[in-house]
Design a protein around this motif. Sequence first.
Motif, PDB file in Angstrom:
ATOM      1  N   GLY A 267      61.219  79.061  37.609  1.00 43.70           N
ATOM      2  CA  GLY A 267      59.910  79.003  38.253  1.00 43.70           C
ATOM      3  C   GLY A 267      58.761  79.263  37.299  1.00 43.70           C
ATOM      4  O   GLY A 267      58.925  79.871  36.231  1.00 43.70           O
ATOM      5  N   ALA A 268      57.587  78.816  37.700  1.00 40.45           N
ATOM      6  CA  ALA A 268      56.331  79.092  37.018  1.00 40.45           C
ATOM      7  C   ALA A 268      55.337  79.532  38.076  1.00 40.45           C
ATOM      8  O   ALA A 268      55.066  78.805  39.023  1.00 40.45           O
ATOM      9  CB  ALA A 268      55.820  77.858  36.271  1.00 40.45           C
ATOM     10  N   THR A 269      54.820  80.740  37.942  1.00 41.49           N
ATOM     11  CA  THR A 269      53.938  81.306  38.956  1.00 41.49           C
ATOM     12  C   THR A 269      52.744  81.976  38.294  1.00 41.49           C
ATOM     13  O   THR A 269      52.766  82.300  37.103  1.00 41.49           O
ATOM     14  CB  THR A 269      54.680  82.349  39.811  1.00 41.49           C
ATOM     15  OG1 THR A 269      55.269  83.335  38.947  1.00 41.49           O
ATOM     16  CG2 THR A 269      55.772  81.707  40.649  1.00 41.49           C
ATOM     17  N   PHE A 270      51.689  82.197  39.086  1.00 38.07           N
ATOM     18  CA  PHE A 270      50.555  82.972  38.636  1.00 38.07           C
ATOM     19  C   PHE A 270      50.748  84.421  39.050  1.00 38.07           C
ATOM     20  O   PHE A 270      51.231  84.717  40.141  1.00 38.07           O
ATOM     21  CB  PHE A 270      49.255  82.422  39.238  1.00 38.07           C
ATOM     22  CG  PHE A 270      48.779  81.159  38.604  1.00 38.07           C
ATOM     23  CD1 PHE A 270      48.216  81.172  37.339  1.00 38.07           C
ATOM     24  CD2 PHE A 270      48.896  79.942  39.265  1.00 38.07           C
ATOM     25  CE1 PHE A 270      47.779  80.001  36.724  1.00 38.07           C
ATOM     26  CE2 PHE A 270      48.467  78.770  38.680  1.00 38.07           C
ATOM     27  CZ  PHE A 270      47.901  78.798  37.409  1.00 38.07           C
ATOM     28  N   VAL A 271      50.379  85.337  38.152  1.00 34.42           N
ATOM     29  CA  VAL A 271      50.525  86.770  38.384  1.00 34.42           C
ATOM     30  C   VAL A 271      49.142  87.399  38.361  1.00 34.42           C
ATOM     31  O   VAL A 271      48.356  87.163  37.433  1.00 34.42           O
ATOM     32  CB  VAL A 271      51.406  87.431  37.311  1.00 34.42           C
ATOM     33  CG1 VAL A 271      51.558  88.922  37.579  1.00 34.42           C
ATOM     34  CG2 VAL A 271      52.773  86.759  37.256  1.00 34.42           C
ATOM     35  N   TYR A 272      48.833  88.199  39.379  1.00 32.22           N
ATOM     36  CA  TYR A 272      47.578  88.938  39.420  1.00 32.22           C
ATOM     37  C   TYR A 272      47.862  90.420  39.270  1.00 32.22           C
ATOM     38  O   TYR A 272      48.655  90.981  40.020  1.00 32.22           O
ATOM     39  CB  TYR A 272      46.852  88.678  40.749  1.00 32.22           C
ATOM     40  CG  TYR A 272      45.565  89.465  40.883  1.00 32.22           C
ATOM     41  CD1 TYR A 272      44.446  89.136  40.126  1.00 32.22           C
ATOM     42  CD2 TYR A 272      45.497  90.553  41.748  1.00 32.22           C
ATOM     43  CE1 TYR A 272      43.276  89.855  40.240  1.00 32.22           C
ATOM     44  CE2 TYR A 272      44.327  91.285  41.865  1.00 32.22           C
ATOM     45  CZ  TYR A 272      43.212  90.921  41.120  1.00 32.22           C
ATOM     46  OH  TYR A 272      42.058  91.650  41.221  1.00 32.22           O
ATOM     47  N   SER A 273      47.264  91.057  38.262  1.00 31.16           N
ATOM     48  CA  SER A 273      47.489  92.468  37.975  1.00 31.16           C
ATOM     49  C   SER A 273      46.290  93.292  38.433  1.00 31.16           C
ATOM     50  O   SER A 273      45.141  92.893  38.235  1.00 31.16           O
ATOM     51  CB  SER A 273      47.709  92.677  36.474  1.00 31.16           C
ATOM     52  OG  SER A 273      48.755  91.855  36.001  1.00 31.16           O
ATOM     53  N   PHE A 274      46.583  94.428  39.052  1.00 26.82           N
ATOM     54  CA  PHE A 274      45.491  95.283  39.518  1.00 26.82           C
ATOM     55  C   PHE A 274      45.810  96.749  39.260  1.00 26.82           C
ATOM     56  O   PHE A 274      46.931  97.095  38.931  1.00 26.82           O
ATOM     57  CB  PHE A 274      45.239  95.058  41.005  1.00 26.82           C
ATOM     58  CG  PHE A 274      46.427  95.367  41.882  1.00 26.82           C
ATOM     59  CD1 PHE A 274      46.557  96.617  42.465  1.00 26.82           C
ATOM     60  CD2 PHE A 274      47.410  94.414  42.114  1.00 26.82           C
ATOM     61  CE1 PHE A 274      47.643  96.910  43.265  1.00 26.82           C
ATOM     62  CE2 PHE A 274      48.493  94.703  42.923  1.00 26.82           C
ATOM     63  CZ  PHE A 274      48.608  95.956  43.499  1.00 26.82           C
TER      64      PHE A 274
END
Length: 274
Positions: A267-274
């Motif tokens: 898979g290829a996904t977007f990751v959002y870090s907070f």
Amino acid sequence: MQYLKIILCLFSLLLAVKSYASDPLKDFHKYGELSDEEIHQKHQGDLLYGDVEFGLIANNGNKNSTAFKLKSNIYQDFTQWRNQFKLDALYREDDANDNGQHEVSASKYFVSAQGNYKVGQDNESFFLYADYLDDKFSGKEYTTTVALGYGNRLFEGRKDTVDFDIGPGLYLSKTDGETELPIGESRLKQGQLVRIALQWERNISKRTRFNQDVSMEISLSGLNDRLISETAIVSQVLGGVSLKVSYSYRYNSQPEENKLKADTELGATFVYSF
């Protein structure tokens, strides 16, 4: 299309949150610039911090299909306790025939929680772990495990860290109603196990990180052995948003009848870090 709308709404919400920050990059750790331990130290005392990743694939043409993936890795870090919560969901729906009826071809939901009680040196702890898996196409109604044990760091270098957990636990699963079983065999299975987990992290560059996570559950009761592995490269794209390319491998030593022992996912996904 409904999943595309959900993703667009989430992305708009993230942009809106960033627009209200005086320094939009201040509160987002950048992959590769901080180690996992430095990230935990930075957020010590925070109620929640971590990563959320999502992906969407929509095909239109001779055959229409929509696949949606959501995954999160959330932490809490306090003086004596570090807690980790994981979610991994995959859903895929296909147009199976000419009359427009939809067919679900994948529906999998995995959640886990682990609490580590810090003792002695840095990175040394006792842990309590639990997970729950609902995979519609595995032949099981559910699978769940609980374990407790000891964790520590095996290796720490300039670019690499390797951590491990090991301890005994319990396994419980229930075969779904559609699977035929031999007469007298119970659909509910339970037994003892040993859980071993390894996490290898390597900083490749200032914005890119390699992660290898492996967990093994070895049955002591002659039941199913399970292995879960994820190999991933995560590279920062913009601020708190990164691109993740991953390969996942799941192995069950005793799958239900007509089911394969191994499942893989690229898979290829977007990751959002907070």
